[in-house]
Design a protein around this motif. Structure first.
Motif, PDB file in Angstrom:
ATOM      1  N   LEU A   1     102.869  43.156  31.715  1.00  0.00           N
ATOM      2  CA  LEU A   1     102.035  42.224  32.469  1.00  0.00           C
ATOM      3  C   LEU A   1     101.783  40.943  31.689  1.00  0.00           C
ATOM      4  O   LEU A   1     101.843  39.836  32.234  1.00  0.00           O
ATOM      5  N   LEU A   2     101.504  41.078  30.414  1.00  0.00           N
ATOM      6  CA  LEU A   2     101.231  39.898  29.596  1.00  0.00           C
ATOM      7  C   LEU A   2     102.475  39.041  29.418  1.00  0.00           C
ATOM      8  O   LEU A   2     102.380  37.825  29.231  1.00  0.00           O
ATOM      9  N   SER A   3     103.645  39.642  29.487  1.00  0.00           N
ATOM     10  CA  SER A   3     104.890  38.884  29.349  1.00  0.00           C
ATOM     11  C   SER A   3     105.265  38.170  30.641  1.00  0.00           C
ATOM     12  O   SER A   3     105.859  37.092  30.610  1.00  0.00           O
ATOM     13  N   ASP A   4     104.894  38.764  31.770  1.00  0.00           N
ATOM     14  CA  ASP A   4     105.342  38.228  33.063  1.00  0.00           C
ATOM     15  C   ASP A   4     104.379  37.228  33.670  1.00  0.00           C
ATOM     16  O   ASP A   4     104.777  36.416  34.497  1.00  0.00           O
ATOM     17  N   GLU A   5     103.103  37.297  33.312  1.00  0.00           N
ATOM     18  CA  GLU A   5     102.112  36.466  33.974  1.00  0.00           C
ATOM     19  C   GLU A   5     102.326  34.987  33.671  1.00  0.00           C
ATOM     20  O   GLU A   5     102.506  34.588  32.534  1.00  0.00           O
ATOM     21  N   SER A   6     102.314  34.155  34.712  1.00  0.00           N
ATOM     22  CA  SER A   6     102.391  32.705  34.564  1.00  0.00           C
ATOM     23  C   SER A   6     101.936  32.081  35.874  1.00  0.00           C
ATOM     24  O   SER A   6     102.134  32.643  36.951  1.00  0.00           O
ATOM     25  N   THR A   7     101.291  30.927  35.770  1.00  0.00           N
ATOM     26  CA  THR A   7     100.829  30.223  36.958  1.00  0.00           C
ATOM     27  C   THR A   7     101.188  28.753  36.838  1.00  0.00           C
ATOM     28  O   THR A   7     101.474  28.251  35.747  1.00  0.00           O
ATOM     29  N   ASP A   8     101.169  28.062  37.962  1.00  0.00           N
ATOM     30  CA  ASP A   8     101.480  26.639  37.981  1.00  0.00           C
ATOM     31  C   ASP A   8     100.236  25.780  37.791  1.00  0.00           C
ATOM     32  O   ASP A   8     100.345  24.561  37.649  1.00  0.00           O
ATOM     33  N   ALA A   9      99.066  26.390  37.798  1.00  0.00           N
ATOM     34  CA  ALA A   9      97.830  25.628  37.664  1.00  0.00           C
ATOM     35  C   ALA A   9      97.741  25.002  36.276  1.00  0.00           C
ATOM     36  O   ALA A   9      98.247  25.553  35.292  1.00  0.00           O
ATOM     37  N   ASP A  10      97.100  23.833  36.203  1.00  0.00           N
ATOM     38  CA  ASP A  10      96.925  23.187  34.904  1.00  0.00           C
ATOM     39  C   ASP A  10      96.022  24.012  33.998  1.00  0.00           C
ATOM     40  O   ASP A  10      96.286  24.153  32.806  1.00  0.00           O
ATOM     41  N   TYR A  11      94.919  24.535  34.577  1.00  0.00           N
ATOM     42  CA  TYR A  11      93.950  25.286  33.793  1.00  0.00           C
ATOM     43  C   TYR A  11      93.620  26.601  34.492  1.00  0.00           C
ATOM     44  O   TYR A  11      93.591  26.673  35.719  1.00  0.00           O
ATOM     45  N   GLY A  12      93.368  27.627  33.683  1.00  0.00           N
ATOM     46  CA  GLY A  12      93.094  28.938  34.236  1.00  0.00           C
ATOM     47  C   GLY A  12      91.636  29.137  34.599  1.00  0.00           C
ATOM     48  O   GLY A  12      90.749  28.471  34.066  1.00  0.00           O
ATOM     49  N   GLU A  13      91.402  30.063  35.507  1.00  0.00           N
ATOM     50  CA  GLU A  13      90.056  30.444  35.916  1.00  0.00           C
ATOM     51  C   GLU A  13      89.894  31.941  35.705  1.00  0.00           C
ATOM     52  O   GLU A  13      90.697  32.735  36.219  1.00  0.00           O
ATOM     53  N   PRO A  14      88.896  32.362  34.940  1.00  0.00           N
ATOM     54  CA  PRO A  14      88.699  33.791  34.675  1.00  0.00           C
ATOM     55  C   PRO A  14      88.598  34.594  35.962  1.00  0.00           C
ATOM     56  O   PRO A  14      87.985  34.161  36.938  1.00  0.00           O
ATOM     57  N   ASP A  15      89.215  35.751  35.951  1.00  0.00           N
ATOM     58  CA  ASP A  15      89.223  36.635  37.107  1.00  0.00           C
ATOM     59  C   ASP A  15      88.364  37.844  36.779  1.00  0.00           C
ATOM     60  O   ASP A  15      88.706  38.635  35.902  1.00  0.00           O
ATOM     61  N   ALA A  16      87.245  37.978  37.475  1.00  0.00           N
ATOM     62  CA  ALA A  16      86.326  39.084  37.209  1.00  0.00           C
ATOM     63  C   ALA A  16      86.477  40.211  38.211  1.00  0.00           C
ATOM     64  O   ALA A  16      85.659  41.131  38.247  1.00  0.00           O
ATOM     65  N   ARG A  17      87.517  40.164  39.056  1.00  0.00           N
ATOM     66  CA  ARG A  17      87.720  41.252  40.004  1.00  0.00           C
ATOM     67  C   ARG A  17      88.097  42.531  39.263  1.00  0.00           C
ATOM     68  O   ARG A  17      88.744  42.506  38.227  1.00  0.00           O
ATOM     69  N   GLY A  18      87.693  43.650  39.823  1.00  0.00           N
ATOM     70  CA  GLY A  18      88.043  44.935  39.228  1.00  0.00           C
ATOM     71  C   GLY A  18      87.149  45.344  38.078  1.00  0.00           C
ATOM     72  O   GLY A  18      87.403  46.365  37.433  1.00  0.00           O
ATOM     73  N   MET A  19      86.084  44.569  37.817  1.00  0.00           N
ATOM     74  CA  MET A  19      85.176  44.925  36.736  1.00  0.00           C
ATOM     75  C   MET A  19      84.407  46.193  37.089  1.00  0.00           C
ATOM     76  O   MET A  19      83.757  46.272  38.125  1.00  0.00           O
ATOM     77  N   LEU A  20      84.486  47.178  36.236  1.00  0.00           N
ATOM     78  CA  LEU A  20      83.775  48.431  36.446  1.00  0.00           C
ATOM     79  C   LEU A  20      82.358  48.312  35.914  1.00  0.00           C
ATOM     80  O   LEU A  20      82.137  47.718  34.855  1.00  0.00           O
ATOM     81  N   PRO A  21      81.377  48.844  36.621  1.00  0.00           N
ATOM     82  CA  PRO A  21      79.992  48.777  36.146  1.00  0.00           C
ATOM     83  C   PRO A  21      79.866  49.327  34.730  1.00  0.00           C
ATOM     84  O   PRO A  21      80.432  50.369  34.395  1.00  0.00           O
TER      85      PRO A  21
END
Length: 290
Positions: A152-172
């Motif tokens: 996953l860390l090798s494949d992930e890439s986006t076209d956005a200039d800057y990233g936005e943290p993704d908090a989905r899937g956070m377990l309590p």
């Protein structure tokens, strides 16, 4: 060697010196527990750890009356946490992370991915469950999970200039790690930390910067362009921007620190020209403190 395997090998090499380094650090030596029993902290385990005075909210059934009878105060037993903890990571893959000011320096993105995988190696060996946010890889333990994270860390890439943290899937009540340059809009960072705090999630935020981004060595005619090419600014007097840039960078760090402090998170800054081992040691220590 495939890219995921190569990234994993680099992470393994980076993580391998950590046990001696941790042993040399007295404040970590007493807390690091490798193996399946997880971290030594209070929780829902079965093994006695220590007594502590009764606090508001403690139930009567938790009071150790035999120990309390030996003093004027009442005490409860704290148990050692033996349940594996879940750690969820978000690593910025936006275009800004592809920047490197020197061919002999790693890009911010490569350093961030290597550190993320290296801390995964250490956490998994300590019996924790590690995964990625947004349910790309739910937290699990074991060697297969490590390879999944590398992919996953090798494949992930986006076209956005800057990233936005993704908090989905956070377990309590889980823990989290966000790694980025955090040079984009601050609102998404604040929203993610707020969402995490609402779920009882505590974590660490690591800002990765290139050395040039700290000193702004530019002068005279300069063209500044974002890594994606969508943003461009030309000036004849780049030196005149230095003080304003450094002031805004300091303000951004202060804002990130304040957000972390108000959310119960740890904050640190790492430069790609500095030791990756030192950054990993700091990360491991920060994860121990939350």
């Amino acid at each position: 060697m495939s890219q995921p395997a190569h990234l994993r090998q680099q992470a393994e090499d980076l993580a391998s010196p950590l046990p001696p380094l941790l042993a040399a650090a007295e404040h970590l030596a007493s807390t690091v527990m490798l193996g399946i029993h997880g971290r030594r902290r209070s929780g829902m385990g079965d093994e006695f750890w220590q007594y502590r005075p009764v606090q508001p909210g403690d139930e009567l059934r938790t009071i150790d009356w035999r120990r309390s009878a030996r003093s004027d105060a009442q005490f409860v037993q704290q148990k050692e946490w033996q349940i594996s903890q879940s750690v969820l990571m978000w690593v910025d893959s936006a275009a800004s992370m592809d920047f490197s000011s020197d061919k002999n320096l790693e890009t911010k993105g490569h350093r961030a991915r290597t550190l993320a995988l290296a801390i995964s190696v250490l956490l998994l060996r300590a019996g924790e469950r590690v995964g990625m946010t947004a349910s790309a890889a739910p937290p699990r333990s074991g060697e297969i999970q490590l390879m999944r994270l590398a992919e996953l860390l090798s494949d992930e890439s986006t076209d956005a200039d800057y990233g936005e943290p993704d908090a989905r899937g956070m377990l309590p009540n889980s823990r989290a790690l966000f790694i980025s340059d955090f040079m984009g809009e601050l609102a998404p960072v604040e929203a993610a930390l707020t969402k995490a705090a609402d779920r009882g999630v505590r974590g660490t935020l690591l800002q990765v910067l290139d050395p040039q981004e700290e000193i702004f060595p530019f002068d005279g005619r300069t063209i500044f362009e974002s890594m994606s090419g969508s943003l461009r600014h030309e000036t004849l007097k780049a030196g005149d921007l230095r003080d304003r840039y450094l002031t805004r960078l300091a303000e951004r760090k202060d804002q990130l620190l304040h957000l972390c402090q108000s959310s119960g998170w740890q904050f640190g800054t790492h430069h790609t020209g500095d030791s990756a081992q030192a950054a990993l040691l700091w990360l491991y220590s920060a994860m121990e403190r939350i």
